[in-house]
Write a protein that holds these residues in place. Structure first.
Motif, mmCIF file in Angstrom:
data_model
loop_
_atom_site.group_PDB
_atom_site.id
_atom_site.type_symbol
_atom_site.label_atom_id
_atom_site.label_comp_id
_atom_site.label_asym_id
_atom_site.label_seq_id
_atom_site.Cartn_x
_atom_site.Cartn_y
_atom_site.Cartn_z
ATOM 1 N N GLY A 252 -22.629 -3.348 12.759
ATOM 2 C CA GLY A 252 -22.224 -2.632 13.945
ATOM 3 C C GLY A 252 -21.336 -1.461 13.577
ATOM 4 N N VAL A 253 -20.437 -1.077 14.489
ATOM 5 C CA VAL A 253 -19.489 0.003 14.228
ATOM 6 C C VAL A 253 -18.183 -0.610 13.732
ATOM 7 C CG1 VAL A 253 -18.127 1.848 15.268
ATOM 8 C CG2 VAL A 253 -20.516 1.558 15.914
ATOM 9 N N ILE A 254 -17.711 -0.147 12.571
ATOM 10 C CA ILE A 254 -16.506 -0.702 11.961
ATOM 11 C C ILE A 254 -15.419 0.371 11.920
ATOM 12 C CG2 ILE A 254 -15.515 -1.837 9.946
ATOM 13 C CD1 ILE A 254 -18.309 -2.745 9.172
ATOM 14 N N VAL A 255 -14.320 0.114 12.610
ATOM 15 C CA VAL A 255 -13.156 0.993 12.586
ATOM 16 C C VAL A 255 -12.133 0.368 11.642
ATOM 17 C CG1 VAL A 255 -11.323 2.080 13.927
ATOM 18 C CG2 VAL A 255 -13.592 1.716 14.960
ATOM 19 N N THR A 256 -11.796 1.075 10.565
ATOM 20 C CA THR A 256 -10.853 0.569 9.569
ATOM 21 C C THR A 256 -9.531 1.322 9.683
ATOM 22 O OG1 THR A 256 -12.664 0.035 8.050
ATOM 23 C CG2 THR A 256 -10.457 0.178 7.110
ATOM 24 N N VAL A 257 -8.438 0.564 9.754
ATOM 25 C CA VAL A 257 -7.107 1.159 9.867
ATOM 26 C C VAL A 257 -6.231 0.600 8.746
ATOM 27 C CG1 VAL A 257 -5.105 1.550 11.343
ATOM 28 C CG2 VAL A 257 -7.376 1.232 12.374
ATOM 29 N N MET A 258 -5.618 1.481 7.954
ATOM 30 C CA MET A 258 -4.675 1.032 6.934
ATOM 31 C C MET A 258 -3.412 0.541 7.629
ATOM 32 S SD MET A 258 -5.231 4.074 4.105
ATOM 33 C CE MET A 258 -3.867 3.483 3.096
ATOM 34 N N THR A 259 -3.010 -0.662 7.329
ATOM 35 C CA THR A 259 -1.951 -1.301 8.115
ATOM 36 C C THR A 259 -0.560 -0.772 7.826
ATOM 37 O OG1 THR A 259 -1.833 -3.077 6.467
ATOM 38 C CG2 THR A 259 -3.277 -3.417 8.369
ATOM 39 N N ASP A 260 -0.259 -0.463 6.560
ATOM 40 C CA ASP A 260 1.112 -0.084 6.207
ATOM 41 C C ASP A 260 1.596 1.152 6.952
ATOM 42 O OD1 ASP A 260 1.031 -2.190 4.537
ATOM 43 O OD2 ASP A 260 1.138 -1.063 2.663
ATOM 44 N N THR B 91 -5.628 -8.124 2.999
ATOM 45 C CA THR B 91 -4.407 -7.809 2.253
ATOM 46 C C THR B 91 -4.769 -7.364 0.842
ATOM 47 O OG1 THR B 91 -4.115 -10.028 1.319
ATOM 48 C CG2 THR B 91 -3.218 -9.637 3.533
ATOM 49 N N ASP B 92 -3.749 -6.977 0.064
ATOM 50 C CA ASP B 92 -3.986 -6.717 -1.351
ATOM 51 C C ASP B 92 -3.861 -8.037 -2.118
ATOM 52 O OD1 ASP B 92 -1.289 -7.311 -1.619
ATOM 53 O OD2 ASP B 92 -0.686 -5.214 -1.621
ATOM 54 N N ASN B 93 -3.811 -7.945 -3.451
ATOM 55 C CA ASN B 93 -3.782 -9.178 -4.252
ATOM 56 C C ASN B 93 -2.370 -9.587 -4.680
ATOM 57 O OD1 ASN B 93 -3.339 -7.134 -6.091
ATOM 58 N ND2 ASN B 93 -4.698 -7.995 -7.667
ATOM 59 N N LEU B 94 -1.356 -8.886 -4.180
ATOM 60 C CA LEU B 94 0.015 -9.286 -4.497
ATOM 61 C C LEU B 94 0.384 -10.504 -3.652
ATOM 62 C CD1 LEU B 94 1.832 -5.833 -4.690
ATOM 63 C CD2 LEU B 94 0.878 -7.212 -6.560
ATOM 64 N N GLN C 166 -9.644 -11.270 -0.501
ATOM 65 C CA GLN C 166 -10.961 -11.640 -1.023
ATOM 66 C C GLN C 166 -12.027 -10.558 -0.864
ATOM 67 O OE1 GLN C 166 -11.397 -14.577 -2.815
ATOM 68 N NE2 GLN C 166 -9.171 -14.371 -2.587
ATOM 69 N N HIS C 167 -11.767 -9.541 -0.052
ATOM 70 C CA HIS C 167 -12.768 -8.483 0.154
ATOM 71 C C HIS C 167 -12.136 -7.099 0.000
ATOM 72 C CE1 HIS C 167 -15.797 -11.355 1.540
ATOM 73 N NE2 HIS C 167 -14.849 -11.927 2.272
ATOM 74 N N PRO C 168 -11.695 -6.750 -1.191
ATOM 75 C CA PRO C 168 -11.103 -5.419 -1.400
ATOM 76 C C PRO C 168 -12.168 -4.327 -1.328
ATOM 77 C CG PRO C 168 -11.361 -6.543 -3.498
ATOM 78 C CD PRO C 168 -11.725 -7.550 -2.436
ATOM 79 N N ILE C 169 -11.770 -3.156 -0.847
ATOM 80 C CA ILE C 169 -12.716 -2.033 -0.817
ATOM 81 C C ILE C 169 -12.565 -1.167 -2.060
ATOM 82 C CG2 ILE C 169 -12.976 -1.958 1.678
ATOM 83 C CD1 ILE C 169 -10.847 0.164 1.811
ATOM 84 N N VAL C 170 -11.418 -1.292 -2.741
ATOM 85 C CA VAL C 170 -11.192 -0.624 -4.031
ATOM 86 C C VAL C 170 -10.440 -1.607 -4.919
ATOM 87 C CG1 VAL C 170 -11.175 1.729 -3.107
ATOM 88 C CG2 VAL C 170 -9.046 0.414 -3.178
ATOM 89 N N SER C 171 -10.272 -1.249 -6.169
ATOM 90 C CA SER C 171 -9.530 -2.126 -7.078
ATOM 91 C C SER C 171 -8.057 -2.162 -6.677
ATOM 92 C CB SER C 171 -9.662 -1.625 -8.518
ATOM 93 O OG SER C 171 -8.997 -0.373 -8.650
ATOM 94 N N GLU D 223 -1.463 2.831 -4.633
ATOM 95 C CA GLU D 223 -2.290 3.559 -3.665
ATOM 96 C C GLU D 223 -3.547 2.761 -3.307
ATOM 97 O OE1 GLU D 223 -4.589 7.869 -3.181
ATOM 98 O OE2 GLU D 223 -3.415 7.431 -4.978
ATOM 99 N N SER D 224 -4.159 2.157 -4.319
ATOM 100 C CA SER D 224 -5.348 1.340 -4.068
ATOM 101 C C SER D 224 -5.008 0.096 -3.265
ATOM 102 C CB SER D 224 -5.998 0.943 -5.399
ATOM 103 O OG SER D 224 -6.451 2.079 -6.101
ATOM 104 N N ARG D 225 -3.912 -0.534 -3.591
ATOM 105 C CA ARG D 225 -3.517 -1.730 -2.847
ATOM 106 C C ARG D 225 -3.219 -1.382 -1.391
ATOM 107 N NH1 ARG D 225 -1.059 -2.989 -7.913
ATOM 108 N NH2 ARG D 225 0.909 -1.948 -7.303
ATOM 109 N N ALA D 226 -2.665 -0.199 -1.151
ATOM 110 C CA ALA D 226 -2.401 0.224 0.228
ATOM 111 C C ALA D 226 -3.701 0.374 1.016
ATOM 112 C CB ALA D 226 -1.617 1.539 0.229
#
Length: 264
Positions: A143-151, A190-193, A236-241, A246-249
């Motif tokens: 479907g349509v996915i709206v992604t928002v960086m939380t920080d 979330t990130d992996n920290l 469990q589902h990162p979009i980048v490493s 910056e990547s974790r954000a």
């Protein structure tokens, strides 16, 4: 006298011998009418078919509504057949099975139109507000996915309380959600920290709480709770490493999914 009786008997036998011709002629007539009707149905000329059906059914004493059978014109350029309903069932609407192609294509067309509209509105909003670095929208098989960086937009780092100054973004998303009938799935990531606090023992609790926080806000903005669902995926589902901050954000995000009604 005997000769006359004999003559009459011969005439009677002659008449009986020819009776089979009448039965044969009737049968041939019915077969011709039957094959003409089959031909008319294969050609699918509705007007001629109505006339033929009226004539044939009338000849057999069939019941008709307003002098003609009730015909639903389902035939079209997509190859879907016309469905003929008997008069005693004229008030029963055709089922999805009777219109498999037409019903499915109509549903898919409406769903695509709704999702295309939602995608266009959100794309325009992101472009107008210059939010491309912290927010994006895509269309996928889901479907349509709206992604928002939380920080930077929704939550403080390690928290799940909405930032009051950033609610305009969620208000805009809620407006779009309220214009379509699709179900909405809010997913937290979330990130992996690792995190270990009394409120959030792990990233699982943090991701789920962030998702349900956004879900509750949508409900407050008028989105029906029957359309809403939430899920938390931790890291469990990162979009980048997760190699850099910056990547974790980027991995710390909430995804708002307008679910496709007819997934591929």
């Amino acid at each position: 006298m005997a000769g006359r009786r004999k003559k009459r008997g011969g005439e009677g036998e002659h008449e009986n011998a020819e009776r089979w011709l009448l039965t044969y002629a009737d049968m041939i007539t019915l077969l011709v009418a039957f094959f003409i009707m089959l031909y008319a149905m294969s050609v699918m000329n509705i007007k001629k078919f109505e006339q033929l059906a009226t004539s044939v059914r009338g000849g057999f004493g069939g019941n008709m509504m307003n002098g003609a059978p009730n015909i639903t014109h389902g035939g079209g350029l997509d190859g879907s057949p016309a469905v003929v309903n008997d008069s005693k069932h004229a008030d029963v609407p055709p089922t999805a099975e009777e219109f498999p192609k037409l019903g499915k294509s109509s549903g898919e067309s409406a769903d695509k139109k709704n999702l295309d509209h939602a995608y266009e509105v959100m794309s325009a909003y992101i472009k107008e507000k210059k939010l491309s670095k912290v927010m994006n929208v895509v269309q996928t098989s889901r479907g349509v996915i709206v992604t928002v960086m939380t920080d930077k937009m929704l939550f403080a780092k390690g928290g799940a309380d909405l930032k009051p100054d950033e609610l305009a973004l969620l208000n805009e998303v809620a407006k779009v959600v309220n214009t379509v009938p699709n179900n909405v799935r809010v997913e937290g990531h979330t990130d992996n920290l690792a995190i270990h606090t009394p409120r959030y023992p792990s990233n699982w609790e943090l991701s789920v709480t962030r998702a349900t926080t956004v879900l509750r806000y949508f409900n407050q903005r008028g989105v029906s709770p029957s359309r809403l669902e939430a899920a938390g995926y931790a890291d469990q589902h990162p979009i980048v490493s997760n190699d850099t901050e910056e990547s974790r954000a980027r991995n710390r995000r909430v995804e708002i999914v307008l679910l496709r009604q007819n997934p591929a």
